[in-house]
Design a protein around this motif. Structure first.
Motif, PDB file in Angstrom:
ATOM      1  N   TYR A 180       0.819  -1.214   0.000  1.00  0.00           N
ATOM      2  CA  TYR A 180       0.000   0.000   0.000  1.00  0.00           C
ATOM      3  C   TYR A 180       0.860   1.275   0.000  1.00  0.00           C
ATOM      4  N   ASP A 181       1.859   1.323  -0.849  1.00  0.00           N
ATOM      5  CA  ASP A 181       2.706   2.505  -1.018  1.00  0.00           C
ATOM      6  C   ASP A 181       3.485   2.881   0.237  1.00  0.00           C
ATOM      7  N   ALA A 182       3.716   1.902   1.091  1.00  0.00           N
ATOM      8  CA  ALA A 182       4.497   2.154   2.304  1.00  0.00           C
ATOM      9  C   ALA A 182       5.389   0.957   2.588  1.00  0.00           C
ATOM     10  N   ALA A 183       6.498   1.209   3.255  1.00  0.00           N
ATOM     11  CA  ALA A 183       7.439   0.151   3.619  1.00  0.00           C
ATOM     12  C   ALA A 183       7.543   0.089   5.143  1.00  0.00           C
ATOM     13  N   SER A 184       7.301  -1.084   5.684  1.00  0.00           N
ATOM     14  CA  SER A 184       7.377  -1.300   7.130  1.00  0.00           C
ATOM     15  C   SER A 184       8.706  -1.963   7.461  1.00  0.00           C
ATOM     16  N   PHE A 185       9.492  -1.285   8.281  1.00  0.00           N
ATOM     17  CA  PHE A 185      10.861  -1.713   8.561  1.00  0.00           C
ATOM     18  C   PHE A 185      10.995  -2.442   9.895  1.00  0.00           C
ATOM     19  N   ALA A 186      11.986  -3.303   9.942  1.00  0.00           N
ATOM     20  CA  ALA A 186      12.667  -3.712  11.162  1.00  0.00           C
ATOM     21  C   ALA A 186      11.781  -4.292  12.250  1.00  0.00           C
ATOM     22  N   ARG A 187      10.792  -5.072  11.864  1.00  0.00           N
ATOM     23  CA  ARG A 187       9.937  -5.670  12.888  1.00  0.00           C
ATOM     24  C   ARG A 187      10.738  -6.506  13.878  1.00  0.00           C
ATOM     25  N   SER A 188      11.722  -7.224  13.382  1.00  0.00           N
ATOM     26  CA  SER A 188      12.492  -8.119  14.245  1.00  0.00           C
ATOM     27  C   SER A 188      13.402  -7.383  15.203  1.00  0.00           C
ATOM     28  N   PHE A 189      13.613  -6.061  14.975  1.00  0.00           N
ATOM     29  CA  PHE A 189      14.528  -5.303  15.829  1.00  0.00           C
ATOM     30  C   PHE A 189      13.799  -4.575  16.967  1.00  0.00           C
ATOM     31  N   LYS A 190      12.482  -4.508  16.905  1.00  0.00           N
ATOM     32  CA  LYS A 190      11.765  -3.611  17.812  1.00  0.00           C
ATOM     33  C   LYS A 190      11.878  -4.017  19.277  1.00  0.00           C
ATOM     34  N   SER A 191      12.108  -5.286  19.548  1.00  0.00           N
ATOM     35  CA  SER A 191      12.253  -5.729  20.935  1.00  0.00           C
ATOM     36  C   SER A 191      13.544  -5.217  21.559  1.00  0.00           C
ATOM     37  N   GLN A 192      14.455  -4.719  20.734  1.00  0.00           N
ATOM     38  CA  GLN A 192      15.746  -4.238  21.236  1.00  0.00           C
ATOM     39  C   GLN A 192      15.760  -2.723  21.463  1.00  0.00           C
ATOM     40  N   VAL A 193      14.606  -2.063  21.288  1.00  0.00           N
ATOM     41  CA  VAL A 193      14.553  -0.607  21.372  1.00  0.00           C
ATOM     42  C   VAL A 193      13.641  -0.157  22.502  1.00  0.00           C
ATOM     43  N   VAL A 194      14.132   0.802  23.283  1.00  0.00           N
ATOM     44  CA  VAL A 194      13.323   1.470  24.291  1.00  0.00           C
ATOM     45  C   VAL A 194      13.062   2.891  23.797  1.00  0.00           C
ATOM     46  N   PHE A 195      11.796   3.231  23.583  1.00  0.00           N
ATOM     47  CA  PHE A 195      11.420   4.577  23.149  1.00  0.00           C
ATOM     48  C   PHE A 195      11.018   5.389  24.373  1.00  0.00           C
ATOM     49  N   ALA A 196      11.484   6.636  24.437  1.00  0.00           N
ATOM     50  CA  ALA A 196      11.171   7.453  25.606  1.00  0.00           C
ATOM     51  C   ALA A 196      11.180   8.928  25.263  1.00  0.00           C
ATOM     52  N   ASN A 197      10.299   9.669  25.917  1.00  0.00           N
ATOM     53  CA  ASN A 197      10.297  11.125  25.813  1.00  0.00           C
ATOM     54  C   ASN A 197      11.411  11.659  26.711  1.00  0.00           C
ATOM     55  N   HIS A 198      12.344  12.369  26.127  1.00  0.00           N
ATOM     56  CA  HIS A 198      13.487  12.886  26.885  1.00  0.00           C
ATOM     57  C   HIS A 198      13.910  14.212  26.286  1.00  0.00           C
ATOM     58  N   SER A 199      14.084  15.212  27.148  1.00  0.00           N
ATOM     59  CA  SER A 199      14.484  16.542  26.705  1.00  0.00           C
ATOM     60  C   SER A 199      15.928  16.807  27.085  1.00  0.00           C
ATOM     61  N   LEU A 200      16.724  17.176  26.107  1.00  0.00           N
ATOM     62  CA  LEU A 200      18.111  17.549  26.377  1.00  0.00           C
ATOM     63  C   LEU A 200      18.190  18.885  27.100  1.00  0.00           C
ATOM     64  N   ALA A 201      17.088  19.624  27.131  1.00  0.00           N
ATOM     65  CA  ALA A 201      17.065  20.929  27.803  1.00  0.00           C
ATOM     66  C   ALA A 201      16.757  20.825  29.282  1.00  0.00           C
ATOM     67  N   THR A 202      16.022  19.771  29.697  1.00  0.00           N
ATOM     68  CA  THR A 202      15.556  19.725  31.086  1.00  0.00           C
ATOM     69  C   THR A 202      15.809  18.401  31.799  1.00  0.00           C
ATOM     70  N   ASP A 203      15.991  17.309  31.069  1.00  0.00           N
ATOM     71  CA  ASP A 203      16.101  15.988  31.694  1.00  0.00           C
ATOM     72  C   ASP A 203      17.548  15.605  31.966  1.00  0.00           C
ATOM     73  N   SER A 204      17.707  14.507  32.706  1.00  0.00           N
ATOM     74  CA  SER A 204      19.028  14.061  33.142  1.00  0.00           C
ATOM     75  C   SER A 204      19.441  12.785  32.423  1.00  0.00           C
ATOM     76  N   VAL A 205      20.641  12.339  32.725  1.00  0.00           N
ATOM     77  CA  VAL A 205      21.136  11.072  32.185  1.00  0.00           C
ATOM     78  C   VAL A 205      20.317   9.936  32.782  1.00  0.00           C
ATOM     79  N   PHE A 206      19.994   8.928  31.983  1.00  0.00           N
ATOM     80  CA  PHE A 206      19.145   7.831  32.453  1.00  0.00           C
ATOM     81  C   PHE A 206      19.826   6.474  32.374  1.00  0.00           C
ATOM     82  N   SER A 207      20.982   6.387  31.705  1.00  0.00           N
ATOM     83  CA  SER A 207      21.665   5.101  31.591  1.00  0.00           C
ATOM     84  C   SER A 207      23.108   5.327  31.165  1.00  0.00           C
TER      85      SER A 207
END
Length: 273
Positions: A180-207
């Motif tokens: 449908y005119d779109a490409a879906s990437f990297a399904r097998s990699f998604k378990s290795q990624v942590v997505f998070a809202n983080h601001s370089l202006a206000t937040d701290s180191v997390f790991s």
């Protein structure tokens, strides 16, 4: 500053209102770039002045998520600047290989093109299963797009050219499913990624991480905020860990310069000293 003093005052008030109302801090972003994007937003919100936009921002909860698309820059592509990824393969990956597990922080990940490029690279280098990625951004909509990893097929030819120039060892088509005119990437990699809202202006180191890739983000910050972000990267990196910046960014004239050594200067890759 602009040639319109009233606009400059209104911009400061708008950014202060955003910070107080939504706890997102754009006050130390590059004024020139930010002003240009907000001017583009005014007609979209049917506003003639920033004061009108501020009024809508404070009283209509739907406005801020839409305005975020103008406050942040969502321009990326897979394997952008192929020389950078080739240098990572040739010079950084051999050293990352010495660690039993690897953590990579993609700061300002936007809509995910760089994240998935790095995931593909680490997979091809045999390090995919022992690599954990942290993908962070301040834009929730961009994070959702990054996690979905769906891109228009019209962009795939450019992605494929970049992939090969970056030293790809297979075919980029091995990593996506097209429909449908779109490409879906990297399904097998998604378990290795942590997505998070983080601001370089206000937040701290997390790991603690081994590589920080933050490319074409610092160019939108003023000098003080650049120093803050680079300080976060320094504190997050393991001893002799790596930092990758964009082609127009460098550590010269920043407070972080004494904490990093040039590693692959031509591709703006540094090593914590």
């Amino acid at each position: 500053m602009s040639k319109n003093p009233d606009f400059d005052i209104e911009l400061k008030l708008l950014l202060e209102a955003i910070y107080l109302k939504y706890q997102h801090d754009f006050r130390d972003y590059s004024v020139t770039s930010l002003a240009r994007r907000i001017r583009q937003a005014l007609p979209v919100f049917h506003c003639h002045t920033l004061s009108q936009l501020q009024d809508r921002l404070l009283h209509d909860p739907a406005v801020f998520p839409q305005l975020m698309q103008y406050l942040t820059v969502q321009v990326s592509e897979m394997f952008r600047d192929p020389g950078y990824f080739k240098a990572l393969r040739q010079h950084v990956v051999p050293l990352l290989r010495t660690y039993p597990s690897i953590k990579i922080w993609v700061a300002g990940c936007s809509t995910g093109e760089e994240l998935w490029s790095l995931a593909i690279m680490m997979h091809e280098e045999g390090l995919g299963e022992r690599t954990l990625f942290y993908a962070t951004d301040i834009n929730p909509q961009a994070l959702r797009s990054a996690e979905a990893a769906i891109y228009p097929t019209e962009r795939i030819s450019e992605f494929s050219r970049n992939y090969l120039a970056a030293g790809g060892t297979a075919s980029l088509s091995d990593y996506y499913h097209a429909a449908y005119d779109a490409a879906s990437f990297a399904r097998s990699f998604k378990s290795q990624v942590v997505f998070a809202n983080h601001s370089l202006a206000t937040d701290s180191v997390f790991s603690e991480v081994h590589l920080v890739s933050c490319r074409n983000v610092l160019i939108y910050f003023n000098h003080g905020l650049q120093d803050r972000a680079l300080g976060l990267f320094r504190d997050a990196l393991v001893r002799r860990g790596f930092l990758g910046l964009g082609s127009k960014e460098n550590l010269r004239f920043t407070s972080a310069s004494e904490h990093f050594d040039d590693f692959v200067p031509a591709e703006k890759i540094y090593q914590r000293s």
